[in-house]
Design an enzyme around this catalytic site. Structure first.
Site, PDB file in Angstrom:
ATOM      1  N   ASP A 187      23.275  14.851 -18.150  1.00 50.46           N
ATOM      2  CA  ASP A 187      23.871  16.138 -17.757  1.00 50.46           C
ATOM      3  C   ASP A 187      24.744  16.014 -16.517  1.00 50.46           C
ATOM      4  OD1 ASP A 187      21.775  15.613 -16.070  1.00 50.46           O
ATOM      5  OD2 ASP A 187      20.941  17.642 -16.099  1.00 50.46           O
ATOM      6  N   GLU A 275      15.132   4.218  -5.911  1.00 49.16           N
ATOM      7  CA  GLU A 275      16.362   3.447  -6.063  1.00 49.16           C
ATOM      8  C   GLU A 275      16.700   2.614  -4.848  1.00 49.16           C
ATOM      9  OE1 GLU A 275      17.503   7.379  -4.292  1.00 49.16           O
ATOM     10  OE2 GLU A 275      16.038   6.558  -5.667  1.00 49.16           O
TER      11      GLU A 275
END
Length: 325
Positions: A187, A275
Site C-alpha cells: 500500500d 530494520e
C-alpha cells in the site's frame, strides 16, 4: 462461358457470402465472436491458447529478466522487491496498483509473501495478470508473535520478510545474480526513479521515506553520496534510523552473510529496531559506509497506507461475496 453466365455465378456467390455473414452476425454478435460458448462454430484458437503458450513460467521469466541489457549493452542489475501482504478490504486494489507501477520497472522480480497457510485466489489472479516476474510465497504468522494495537491483531511481518530473503538467497545461490533486495509494502507509493537509483547499490543504500515515523519524511540527509545526518523522532537513538522501506542491500552481501536474518519480537520496543540494529547493522556497522542513492535530498517512496472504507450499509444490503473485491 458467356457473359450472362459469369454474371449469374458472381451474383450467386455474393448472395451466399451475405447469407453466411448475416447468420454469423445473428448467432454470434460482433462483441461475442471470441466467446466459444456463444459462438462455438468460430475458430477460437485462440488468443488465450497462444497467450498461455507464449507466457513462460515464473522461473523462466526470471531467467529472461536476468539477461535484460541496458542501452549501453551492459546487464541491468535486478531489483528483488519483497512485498508482504495480508487479507483486508483493499488488498486486491493495493496489489493491482503496485502491479501497474512495477510493469514500468525493467529487471525486477516481485516476491509477494502472503500472510496465509495457502495461496489465495485473489493474489494468484493479480499476479497471473500482472505479466511481470513474480513469486508467490505464503507464511502463516504464529499466534505468539502477533501484537495488538487498539484491540486489533497486527503482524510484524518478520517471518514473511525472512521468507522473501530465503527465496532470494536460494535462487541467487543457483544463478549468477547481480542486484539488490528491497522491502516494499503493497500500500505504499513509489517513484520509478527510486528503482533506477537503488539498483546500483554496492553494499547498503539508504534513502528518505515520506509520511512515516510521525513526520513528513524520515531518513538520511545526503551530501556527496554519503549520509550527512538523520531526520527522525521515533526512537532517535537507533544507530541507523530508517524505515523498513528506506534501504536496499546488495544481493552479494546477503549471500556472503547468509546467517543474518531480520529479528524482532512481539513488543512495541522491538519494532523500531527490526530494520536498523538487528539487520542493517550486521552488514554495515560504520554509517560512513552507507550509500545515499538519491542524488538530491528528495523523497521517492511514501508510506501512504490505504484507508479501509466504512461499510455501515452492508447490514442493510449485503454485497455478493462471490464477486472478487
Amino acid at each position: 462461358m458467356n457473359r450472362l453466365t459469369r454474371y449469374f455465378i458472381v451474383l450467386v456467390t455474393n448472395l451466399t457470402v451475405l447469407f453466411v455473414f448475416r447468420q454469423t452476425s445473428v448467432d454470434c454478435p460482433r462483441d461475442k465472436w471470441k466467446d466459444p460458448v456463444v459462438c462455438p462454430s468460430i475458430n477460437h484458437q485462440s488468443e488465450e491458447s497462444t497467450r498461455s503458450t507464449n507466457t513462460p513460467s515464473p522461473e523462466a521469466r526470471l531467467t529472461q529478466d536476468h539477461t535484460l541489457t541496458t542501452a549501453a549493452g551492459q546487464q541491468d542489475p535486478v531489483v528483488f522487491l519483497i512485498t508482504t501482504t495480508y487479507q483486508r478490504q483493499t488488498q486486491k486494489a493495493d496489489l493491482v496498483s503496485l502491479c501497474h507501477t512495477l510493469k514500468h520497472v525493467p529487471s525486477l522480480v516481485w516476491i509477494v509473501v502472503e500472510n496465509s497457510a495457502s495461496q489465495s485466489p485473489v493474489i494468484q489472479a493479480v499476479l497471473g495478470r500482472c505479466n511481470i516476474s513474480a513469486i508467490h510465497l505464503t507464511v502463516q504468522t504464529p499466534e505468539h508473535v502477533r501484537i495488538t494495537r487498539k484491540n486489533s491483531p497486527k503482524v510484524t511481518g518478520v517471518a514473511h520478510r525472512n521468507a522473501g530473503l530465503k527465496w532470494v538467497r536460494e535462487y541467487c545461490s543457483r544463478q549468477d545474480c547481480w542486484g539488490v533486495a528491497f522491502f516494499g509494502d503493497d500500500d505504499d507509493r513509489y517513484d520509478l526513479k527510486l528503482f533506477d537509483e537503488i539498483r546500483r547499490t554496492e553494499r547498503v543504500s539508504v534513502f528518505m521515506v515520506g509520511l512515516t515515523g510521525g513526520l513528513l519524511m524520515e531518513g538520511p540527509y545526503c551530501k556527496d553520496g554519503k549520509v550527512a545526518g538523520w531526520h527522525r523522532v521515533w526512537i532517535p537513538e537507533r544507530p541507523i534510523p530508517v524505515d523498513m522501506q528506506g534501504f536496499a542491500i546488495n544481493v552479494r552481501l546477503l549471500l556472503e552473510r547468509d546467517g543474518v536474518w531480520i529479528e524482532g519480537g512481539g513488543a512495541y520496543t522491538d519494532m523500531g529496531y527490526i530494520e536498523a540494529s538487528r539487520f542493517i547493522y550486521q552488514f554495515v556497522t560504520n554509517t560512513s559506509l552507507l550509500e545515499c542513492r538519491t542524488r538530491m535530498n528528495e523523497v521517492l517512496v511514501w508510506r501512504t497506507r490505504t484507508v479501509q472504507s466504512p461499510l455501515w450499509n452492508e447490514k442493510y444490503e449485503k454485497s455478493d461475496t462471490s464477486i472478487q473485491l
